[in-house]
Structure formats: structure tokens, C-alpha cells
Design a protein around this motif. Structure first.
Motif, PDB file in Angstrom:
ATOM      1  N   ARG A 215       5.329  14.409   0.759  1.00  7.69           N
ATOM      2  CA  ARG A 215       6.211  13.779   1.747  1.00  7.69           C
ATOM      3  C   ARG A 215       5.432  13.429   3.012  1.00  7.69           C
ATOM      4  O   ARG A 215       5.627  12.351   3.582  1.00  7.69           O
ATOM      5  N   HIS A 216       4.565  14.327   3.443  1.00  9.05           N
ATOM      6  CA  HIS A 216       3.763  14.064   4.641  1.00  9.05           C
ATOM      7  C   HIS A 216       2.901  12.818   4.457  1.00  9.05           C
ATOM      8  O   HIS A 216       2.829  11.965   5.348  1.00  9.05           O
TER       9      HIS A 216
ATOM     10  N   ALA B 140      -6.456  15.089  -0.135  1.00  7.58           N
ATOM     11  CA  ALA B 140      -6.260  13.706   0.297  1.00  7.58           C
ATOM     12  C   ALA B 140      -6.947  12.740  -0.657  1.00  7.58           C
ATOM     13  O   ALA B 140      -6.404  11.674  -0.981  1.00  7.58           O
ATOM     14  N   LEU B 141      -8.134  13.096  -1.124  1.00  6.80           N
ATOM     15  CA  LEU B 141      -8.852  12.246  -2.068  1.00  6.80           C
ATOM     16  C   LEU B 141      -8.085  12.111  -3.381  1.00  6.80           C
ATOM     17  O   LEU B 141      -8.052  11.031  -3.978  1.00  6.80           O
ATOM     18  N   ALA B 142      -7.481  13.191  -3.822  1.00  3.31           N
ATOM     19  CA  ALA B 142      -6.697  13.138  -5.069  1.00  3.31           C
ATOM     20  C   ALA B 142      -5.516  12.183  -4.908  1.00  3.31           C
ATOM     21  O   ALA B 142      -5.205  11.401  -5.820  1.00  3.31           O
ATOM     22  N   GLU B 143      -4.846  12.223  -3.754  1.00  2.13           N
ATOM     23  CA  GLU B 143      -3.731  11.306  -3.524  1.00  2.13           C
ATOM     24  C   GLU B 143      -4.225   9.864  -3.439  1.00  2.13           C
ATOM     25  O   GLU B 143      -3.565   8.941  -3.933  1.00  2.13           O
TER      26      GLU B 143
ATOM     27  N   VAL C 283       0.843  -1.206   0.000  1.00  3.38           N
ATOM     28  CA  VAL C 283       0.000   0.000   0.000  1.00  3.38           C
ATOM     29  C   VAL C 283       0.872   1.247   0.000  1.00  3.38           C
ATOM     30  O   VAL C 283       0.664   2.174  -0.791  1.00  3.38           O
ATOM     31  N   ALA C 284       1.871   1.294   0.883  1.00  9.60           N
ATOM     32  CA  ALA C 284       2.730   2.471   0.977  1.00  9.60           C
ATOM     33  C   ALA C 284       3.420   2.768  -0.346  1.00  9.60           C
ATOM     34  O   ALA C 284       3.586   3.940  -0.732  1.00  9.60           O
TER      35      ALA C 284
ATOM     36  N   ARG D 227       3.346  10.306   2.347  1.00 11.74           N
ATOM     37  CA  ARG D 227       4.175   9.097   2.260  1.00 11.74           C
ATOM     38  C   ARG D 227       4.533   8.594   3.651  1.00 11.74           C
ATOM     39  O   ARG D 227       4.528   7.395   3.911  1.00 11.74           O
ATOM     40  N   HIS D 228       4.848   9.506   4.552  1.00 12.72           N
ATOM     41  CA  HIS D 228       5.164   9.104   5.928  1.00 12.72           C
ATOM     42  C   HIS D 228       3.905   8.647   6.658  1.00 12.72           C
ATOM     43  O   HIS D 228       3.926   7.625   7.362  1.00 12.72           O
ATOM     44  N   TYR D 229       2.834   9.374   6.489  1.00 11.31           N
ATOM     45  CA  TYR D 229       1.603   9.102   7.247  1.00 11.31           C
ATOM     46  C   TYR D 229       1.018   7.734   6.924  1.00 11.31           C
ATOM     47  O   TYR D 229       0.625   6.993   7.841  1.00 11.31           O
ATOM     48  N   VAL D 230       0.956   7.386   5.649  1.00 11.97           N
ATOM     49  CA  VAL D 230       0.260   6.161   5.232  1.00 11.97           C
ATOM     50  C   VAL D 230       0.869   4.929   5.890  1.00 11.97           C
ATOM     51  O   VAL D 230       0.169   4.123   6.529  1.00 11.97           O
ATOM     52  N   GLY D 231       2.168   4.747   5.753  1.00 20.42           N
ATOM     53  CA  GLY D 231       2.803   3.573   6.328  1.00 20.42           C
ATOM     54  C   GLY D 231       2.741   3.568   7.842  1.00 20.42           C
ATOM     55  O   GLY D 231       2.465   2.543   8.465  1.00 20.42           O
ATOM     56  N   THR D 232       2.987   4.737   8.450  1.00 23.39           N
ATOM     57  CA  THR D 232       2.977   4.832   9.906  1.00 23.39           C
ATOM     58  C   THR D 232       1.596   4.536  10.468  1.00 23.39           C
ATOM     59  O   THR D 232       1.446   3.797  11.446  1.00 23.39           O
ATOM     60  N   LYS D 233       0.569   5.117   9.857  1.00 19.18           N
ATOM     61  CA  LYS D 233      -0.803   4.904  10.327  1.00 19.18           C
ATOM     62  C   LYS D 233      -1.189   3.429  10.236  1.00 19.18           C
ATOM     63  O   LYS D 233      -1.759   2.866  11.178  1.00 19.18           O
TER      64      LYS D 233
END
Length: 233
Positions: free
Chosen positions: A32-33, A96-99, A23-24, A35-41
């Protein structure tokens, strides 16, 4: 090329880290935020394993509407694990939806802007609502639940805030206030989580069987996972 969905019949010890990595990787082009948030969450939130395990145990969630989906990482995890056939994510956060949509390339996922306080909900097999209900005013919580029970064909899965868990609930209120302060969002409505007996009653009166289990992992929070399934016991 993004990784395609690979069904996981059960959660082996190494399966979840591999899924989170897949997923990440799909967010490589995001900020950058993010990319960090997704895996960490996904790694740290006990809801990740709890909800994926539930999907496996139930033989998949079928068509899913993820309400308040944010960046869509949980929806994509379900799809890559074979825990959902398709996902519609709904949220107010346009960037966020676009990402999320970019990360979902090649998967049966669509992300759309919506105000959950008023938006019509799609008919689906499973409605997913994680850490969203208590963010709304009490009247809007009840109105959303009424629309959810009308839209969900098979089940509703909610990660809810239990306001009656003593010190855990007090910690939850403090953490929510700090999160809002950090976002400069203190002018929002007061934090008023619906009490679980009232939440259960709404769902049971609509013909759902309800079970509630802790979903806080090692965190000092009052989070619980509520599963509401249609049909008699």
C-alpha cells in the motif's frame, strides 16, 4: 496486461499525467505504501518532467543505468515514454527492487542489489543519479563520479544538492535531517554535498560538457539538474 512502451515525440500537456497513471498501474500488486508513493512522487517531484523532457529533447537516453533507483518508477516512466531503450536499476533496498522488477513485467528493465559506494558500474549510454550523490561521504562521492565517467558512453544526468544557494540550501539540510530522523537513520555520515564547481570540474576533466539548471519547481530546496555530455562543444 501491463501497458507497452509508447514513444512520445514531445510532451503534450496531457501526456505526462497519462504516463504517470500507466506507471502507477504497474504497481497494483505492490505494498500500500509503494502504491501511494509511486504516483505521488512522479506527480509532485519536478525531476519527473525535467528528466523526461530532457530525454525527449535528446532523442532518447538509449541504454540507461539508474543508480539508486529505489522502486524504479522513474526508470519505468522513461521506458513507457520511449525515452530509454533499456534500463538497469541499482539500489541497496531489496524489497523496493523486488517491487520494481514485478512492475517492470514485459519491459526491458532489470533491477539488481548493489552498494553504489563500491559496486562496478555497467557500460551504458546514460547514467542517471537522482538525489543520491549527496547521501554519500565526500570521498565516496568522488570515487563514484570517477567510476561514472568511465562507464557512461554518452552522458550523465544528476539531480544534485547545491550547498551554496543560501536559504534554499539551509532548507535542504533541514529537510534531509528531518527525513533521516523519520527513518531512524541519524547515525549515517554527515550531510556533505559536493560543491557544484568541484562536481563540474571532475566531469569536465573527463571530457564532458556540463550544463546546470534549477530543478526545484515550487519547492524551497536547492536541487539542480546537471547534464554532462561527452564531446567538445
Amino acid at each position: 496486461m501491463p501497458e507497452a512502451a509508447v514513444p512520445y515525440p514531445s510532451l503534450q500537456p496531457a501526456a505526462l499525467p497519462r504516463l504517470i497513471g500507466a506507471v502507477a498501474a504497474r504497481y497494483a500488486g505492490a505494498s500500500r505504501h509503494t502504491r501511494h508513493y509511486v504516483g505521488t512522487k512522479l506527480r509532485r517531484d519536478p525531476a519527473t518532467e525535467a528528466i523526461l523532457t530532457l530525454a525527449v529533447e535528446l532523442g532518447g537516453f538509449g541504454t540507461v543505468a539508474d543508480l539508486g533507483c529505489g522502486r524504479g518508477q522513474l526508470a519505468l516512466l522513461l521506458l513507457l515514454a520511449g525515452g530509454a531503450d533499456s534500463v538497469l536499476g541499482m539500489d541497496r533496498n531489496g524489497p523496493a527492487l523486488a517491487e520494481a522488477q514485478a512492475a517492470a513485467e514485459g519491459l526491458p528493465a532489470r533491477f539488481t542489489a548493489a552498494d553504489l559506494a563500491t559496486a562496478p558500474l555497467p557500460d551504458c549510454d546514460t547514467l542517471l543519479l537522482v538525489d543520491v550523490l549527496y547521501q554519500l561521504p565526500l570521498a565516496a562521492q568522488r570515487a563514484l563520479l570517477d567510476r561514472m565517467v568511465a562507464a557512461a558512453r554518452r552522458r550523465i544526468v544528476i539531480r544534485a544538492f547545491d550547498p551554496d544557494l543560501g536559504w534554499r540550501s539551509r532548507c535542504g539540510f533541514v529537510m534531509e535531517w528531518l527525513n533521516r530522523a523519520g527513518r531512524g537513520d541519524l547515525r549515517r555520515a554527515a550531510i556533505e554535498p559536493m560543491k557544484l564547481p568541484a562536481l563540474r570540474a571532475v566531469l569536465e576533466q573527463a571530457g564532458f560538457r556540463v550544463s546546470i539548471t534549477p530543478c526545484w519547481g515550487g519547492m524551497p530546496l536547492p536541487n539542480v539538474l546537471l547534464l554532462a555530455e561527452k564531446g567538445s562543444a
